[in-house]
Motif scaffolding. Sequence first.
Motif, short mmCIF file in Angstrom:
data_model
loop_
_atom_site.label_atom_id
_atom_site.label_comp_id
_atom_site.label_asym_id
_atom_site.label_seq_id
_atom_site.Cartn_x
_atom_site.Cartn_y
_atom_site.Cartn_z
N THR A 128 0.81 -1.22 0.00
CA THR A 128 0.00 0.00 0.00
C THR A 128 0.85 1.27 0.00
O THR A 128 0.50 2.25 -0.67
N ARG A 129 1.95 1.30 0.74
CA ARG A 129 2.80 2.48 0.75
C ARG A 129 3.41 2.73 -0.63
O ARG A 129 3.44 3.86 -1.12
N PHE A 130 3.91 1.65 -1.24
CA PHE A 130 4.47 1.76 -2.58
C PHE A 130 3.42 2.24 -3.57
O PHE A 130 3.68 3.12 -4.41
N LEU A 131 2.22 1.67 -3.49
CA LEU A 131 1.14 2.05 -4.40
C LEU A 131 0.75 3.51 -4.24
O LEU A 131 0.51 4.22 -5.22
N TYR A 132 0.71 3.97 -3.00
CA TYR A 132 0.31 5.36 -2.75
C TYR A 132 1.33 6.33 -3.34
O TYR A 132 0.96 7.30 -4.02
N VAL A 133 2.61 6.06 -3.12
CA VAL A 133 3.66 6.93 -3.66
C VAL A 133 3.68 6.85 -5.19
O VAL A 133 3.80 7.88 -5.87
N ALA A 134 3.54 5.64 -5.73
CA ALA A 134 3.51 5.47 -7.19
C ALA A 134 2.35 6.23 -7.80
O ALA A 134 2.47 6.82 -8.89
N ASN A 135 1.23 6.23 -7.11
CA ASN A 135 0.06 6.95 -7.58
C ASN A 135 0.34 8.45 -7.67
O ASN A 135 0.03 9.11 -8.67
N LEU A 136 0.96 9.01 -6.64
CA LEU A 136 1.29 10.43 -6.63
C LEU A 136 2.28 10.77 -7.75
O LEU A 136 2.13 11.79 -8.43
N LEU A 138 -6.36 4.15 -4.92
CA LEU A 138 -6.88 4.81 -3.72
C LEU A 138 -7.76 3.87 -2.91
O LEU A 138 -7.70 3.85 -1.68
N ILE A 139 -8.58 3.08 -3.59
CA ILE A 139 -9.44 2.12 -2.89
C ILE A 139 -8.61 1.15 -2.06
O ILE A 139 -8.91 0.87 -0.90
N VAL A 140 -7.53 0.64 -2.66
CA VAL A 140 -6.66 -0.33 -1.97
C VAL A 140 -5.96 0.31 -0.79
O VAL A 140 -5.96 -0.22 0.33
N THR A 141 -5.35 1.48 -1.01
CA THR A 141 -4.58 2.12 0.06
C THR A 141 -5.50 2.63 1.17
O THR A 141 -5.17 2.54 2.35
N LEU A 142 -6.66 3.16 0.80
CA LEU A 142 -7.59 3.68 1.80
C LEU A 142 -8.20 2.55 2.62
O LEU A 142 -8.46 2.71 3.82
N ALA A 143 -8.43 1.41 1.99
CA ALA A 143 -8.98 0.25 2.71
C ALA A 143 -8.03 -0.17 3.83
O ALA A 143 -8.47 -0.44 4.96
N HIS A 144 -6.75 -0.24 3.52
CA HIS A 144 -5.77 -0.59 4.55
C HIS A 144 -5.66 0.50 5.61
O HIS A 144 -5.56 0.23 6.81
#
Length: 378
Positions: free
Chosen positions: A73-81, A118-124
């Motif tokens: 989730t951390r990697f996904l959030y940063v990659a998203n930004l 966002l759905i994945v990271t926010l869920a966690h």
Amino acid sequence: MLERRLLRNLDYLFIGNIIFILAASLVVLTSASSNVTSDPLYFVKKQLVWIIFGIFAAGVMAAINYAQLVNYTRFLYVANLLMLLAVLFIGKEAKGAERWIQLGPFLFQPSEFSKIILIVTLAHFLEQRKGKLERLRDLLPAFVHVGIPMLFIMKQPDLGTSLVLMAILFGMLYIAGARPALLIGIIAAGIAVILLALFLHYQFGLPIPLKDYQLMRLVVFLNPYNDGQGGRGAGYHIIQSQVAIGSGHIWGKGWNRGSQVQLNFLPEHHTDFIFSVVGEEFGFIGAVFLLSLYFSLLYRAMKIALNAKDVFGVLLVTGVVSMFAFHILVNVGMTIGVMPITGLPLPLFSYGGSSMLTNMLALGLVLSVNLRRQKIVF
């Protein structure tokens, strides 16, 4: 690799709904896009390719154990930004917005895939805070979590997707345990602030971080005959859409026989306003049938959420349902003139590659939760 024992959990009614909607979309798109280019099947063939890619992507997503996503989730959030930030520097402009990145012959829209991330990271994020969302200050970290990527999306500008992110946030907060009264209060306060800002903007010139055409879309649905663009602006879209849907009556004019569509009076009839094509050519019965398919799809998804084995799974499905429900509500609402025009496509139905892949990935995520609703006993 997907184990056979997991297939016993598969919700075939859910899959059936997806197939019916995709099949119906190709039928309607064939009529809606027949006079857009010299090749009457140009958009249909491209959409079929995206559907095939989407089915493959959904299958891959379903095969992945959704519980393992918490490790990334951390990697996904940063990659998203970083992905959204890249749009501001190397994005391709179309129709006044800079939302796409060129990847060979394809245009890739990062804000679409941002919704899934966002759905994945926010869920966690919310899973870790379940039971601790009683006060307004408890909700602030979640608003920051969503607000940062939302600011990048607003900069493109993409008002529609920004609103989708807010819908996902509120849907997931509710399921995570936030008090309904608090959420309703925040929504009411937000609407009040928007109305006040619009009043101050038009009366006293208060600066608003929106383009003129976006502001017009927000207010023109109240009186589409006064769009300030000589009858060819956002108001024209609404008027022609209402004419198309109203002229379909009960049974419609018949496939490929809608005058508003075939004579090109209705703008964007293969993308944003494809529901108007359904209303004109298939009438009230066709529109109700399509909406029934969507209702059944969302109902089956919520059943999957209720049977999920953990909070993370429940929140993942809730995010997907919130995303789909908001898209459907706003898209259908704008075609009949009760919602502002935000450029949100009808899920699985409107033409668009990034949108189709995003929706299919989201449904694959739901299936991943569905397949693993029970702990495997060896």
